[in-house]
Design a protein around this motif. Structure first.
Motif, PDB file in Angstrom:
ATOM      1  N   ALA A  16       0.760  -1.198  -0.008  1.00  0.00           N
ATOM      2  CA  ALA A  16      -0.050  -0.009   0.206  1.00  0.00           C
ATOM      3  C   ALA A  16       0.934   1.281   0.097  1.00  0.00           C
ATOM      4  O   ALA A  16       0.650   2.250  -0.588  1.00  0.00           O
ATOM      5  CB  ALA A  16      -0.825  -0.128   1.204  1.00  0.00           C
ATOM      6  N   GLU A  17       2.036   1.234   0.833  1.00  0.00           N
ATOM      7  CA  GLU A  17       2.986   2.229   0.776  1.00  0.00           C
ATOM      8  C   GLU A  17       3.489   2.705  -0.415  1.00  0.00           C
ATOM      9  O   GLU A  17       3.441   3.884  -1.061  1.00  0.00           O
ATOM     10  CB  GLU A  17       4.222   2.277   1.773  1.00  0.00           C
ATOM     11  N   ILE A  18       3.778   1.415  -1.165  1.00  0.00           N
ATOM     12  CA  ILE A  18       4.774   1.724  -2.640  1.00  0.00           C
ATOM     13  C   ILE A  18       3.730   2.346  -3.594  1.00  0.00           C
ATOM     14  O   ILE A  18       3.801   3.105  -4.256  1.00  0.00           O
ATOM     15  CB  ILE A  18       5.300   0.451  -2.977  1.00  0.00           C
ATOM     16  N   LYS A  19       2.195   1.648  -3.799  1.00  0.00           N
ATOM     17  CA  LYS A  19       1.181   2.130  -4.400  1.00  0.00           C
ATOM     18  C   LYS A  19       0.832   3.760  -4.250  1.00  0.00           C
ATOM     19  O   LYS A  19       0.659   4.581  -5.100  1.00  0.00           O
ATOM     20  CB  LYS A  19      -0.130   1.318  -4.157  1.00  0.00           C
ATOM     21  N   ARG A  20       0.872   4.157  -2.857  1.00  0.00           N
ATOM     22  CA  ARG A  20       0.849   5.506  -2.276  1.00  0.00           C
ATOM     23  C   ARG A  20       2.008   6.304  -3.171  1.00  0.00           C
ATOM     24  O   ARG A  20       1.745   7.589  -3.648  1.00  0.00           O
ATOM     25  CB  ARG A  20       0.715   5.950  -1.096  1.00  0.00           C
ATOM     26  N   GLU A  21       3.246   5.817  -3.110  1.00  0.00           N
ATOM     27  CA  GLU A  21       4.183   6.854  -3.516  1.00  0.00           C
ATOM     28  C   GLU A  21       4.285   6.645  -4.970  1.00  0.00           C
ATOM     29  O   GLU A  21       4.504   7.893  -5.545  1.00  0.00           O
ATOM     30  CB  GLU A  21       5.674   5.980  -3.024  1.00  0.00           C
ATOM     31  N   ASN A  22       3.835   5.808  -5.631  1.00  0.00           N
ATOM     32  CA  ASN A  22       3.829   5.880  -7.061  1.00  0.00           C
ATOM     33  C   ASN A  22       2.614   6.722  -7.397  1.00  0.00           C
ATOM     34  O   ASN A  22       2.805   7.509  -8.441  1.00  0.00           O
ATOM     35  CB  ASN A  22       3.651   4.403  -7.673  1.00  0.00           C
ATOM     36  N   GLN A  23       1.475   6.696  -7.139  1.00  0.00           N
ATOM     37  CA  GLN A  23       0.404   7.610  -7.116  1.00  0.00           C
ATOM     38  C   GLN A  23       0.942   9.066  -7.147  1.00  0.00           C
ATOM     39  O   GLN A  23       0.342   9.993  -7.713  1.00  0.00           O
ATOM     40  CB  GLN A  23      -0.759   7.411  -6.145  1.00  0.00           C
ATOM     41  N   LYS A  24       1.463   9.354  -5.945  1.00  0.00           N
ATOM     42  CA  LYS A  24       2.102  10.598  -5.648  1.00  0.00           C
ATOM     43  C   LYS A  24       3.023  11.218  -6.548  1.00  0.00           C
ATOM     44  O   LYS A  24       2.907  12.365  -7.168  1.00  0.00           O
ATOM     45  CB  LYS A  24       2.756  10.793  -4.249  1.00  0.00           C
ATOM     46  N   LYS A  25       3.898  10.438  -7.145  1.00  0.00           N
ATOM     47  CA  LYS A  25       4.806  10.644  -8.352  1.00  0.00           C
ATOM     48  C   LYS A  25       3.924  10.933  -9.451  1.00  0.00           C
ATOM     49  O   LYS A  25       4.466  12.016 -10.031  1.00  0.00           O
ATOM     50  CB  LYS A  25       5.741   9.585  -8.563  1.00  0.00           C
ATOM     51  N   LYS A  26       2.993  10.151  -9.784  1.00  0.00           N
ATOM     52  CA  LYS A  26       2.090  10.342 -10.874  1.00  0.00           C
ATOM     53  C   LYS A  26       1.253  11.823 -10.804  1.00  0.00           C
ATOM     54  O   LYS A  26       1.263  12.420 -11.846  1.00  0.00           O
ATOM     55  CB  LYS A  26       1.241   9.261 -11.234  1.00  0.00           C
ATOM     56  N   GLN A  27       1.018  11.823  -9.732  1.00  0.00           N
ATOM     57  CA  GLN A  27       0.124  13.207  -9.469  1.00  0.00           C
ATOM     58  C   GLN A  27       0.970  14.416  -9.508  1.00  0.00           C
ATOM     59  O   GLN A  27       0.746  15.338 -10.133  1.00  0.00           O
ATOM     60  CB  GLN A  27      -0.587  13.194  -7.983  1.00  0.00           C
ATOM     61  N   ARG A  28       2.272  14.318  -9.050  1.00  0.00           N
ATOM     62  CA  ARG A  28       3.286  15.435  -9.215  1.00  0.00           C
ATOM     63  C   ARG A  28       3.551  15.761 -10.777  1.00  0.00           C
ATOM     64  O   ARG A  28       3.578  17.019 -11.133  1.00  0.00           O
ATOM     65  CB  ARG A  28       4.518  15.142  -8.360  1.00  0.00           C
ATOM     66  N   ARG A  29       3.683  14.924 -11.492  1.00  0.00           N
ATOM     67  CA  ARG A  29       4.200  14.807 -12.776  1.00  0.00           C
ATOM     68  C   ARG A  29       2.799  15.383 -13.584  1.00  0.00           C
ATOM     69  O   ARG A  29       3.010  16.502 -14.438  1.00  0.00           O
ATOM     70  CB  ARG A  29       4.330  13.610 -13.406  1.00  0.00           C
ATOM     71  N   LEU A  30       1.715  15.113 -13.108  1.00  0.00           N
ATOM     72  CA  LEU A  30       0.534  15.448 -14.024  1.00  0.00           C
ATOM     73  C   LEU A  30       0.301  17.104 -13.417  1.00  0.00           C
ATOM     74  O   LEU A  30      -0.005  17.964 -14.187  1.00  0.00           O
ATOM     75  CB  LEU A  30      -0.772  14.678 -13.655  1.00  0.00           C
TER      76      LEU A  30
END
Length: 116
Positions: A16-30
């Motif tokens: 769950a932590e890894i998924k959240r980190e990946n989602q945050k990275k994707k959100q920052r790029r967007l």
């Protein structure tokens, strides 16, 4: 030693932590792309608008009796362009502010969870 249940719980937690980190990275790029698009739109409008207005002003207003005469001449194009550009700018700023607000919400939730 840990039991299988503890290991499974730790694995799920880390996943769950890894998924959240990946989602945050994707959100920052967007968010970065949205901000760049807004800035590019603003800079592009700022650079192109004087040329557009010079072309429209060359046509001139046929009657100086009031604002209604602008509709019948080519000067209305300037008002239409300004209205469209103001609308686009408003949309960009609204989207940018919405995304920034949404980005801060998870932090607030995490703070509330820590307090409990």
């Amino acid at each position: 030693m840990r039991t299988n249940e503890e290991r499974a719980r730790l694995i799920h937690k880390r996943t769950a932590e890894i998924k959240r980190e990946n989602q945050k990275k994707k959100q920052r790029r967007l968010d970065a792309v949205c901000m760049a698009a807004c800035l590019l739109l603003i800079a592009g409008i700022g650079a192109l608008m004087p040329g557009w207005m010079a072309g429209v002003a060359a046509g001139g207003v046929s009657h100086a009796s009031g604002a209604a005469s602008l509709i019948g001449s080519s000067a209305a194009l300037g008002y239409i362009l300004m209205g469209l550009m103001a609308f686009l700018l408003g949309v960009c700023v609204t989207v940018l502010l919405y995304r920034l607000r949404r980005r801060k919400e998870p932090r607030r939730r995490e703070d509330r969870d820590d307090e409990l």
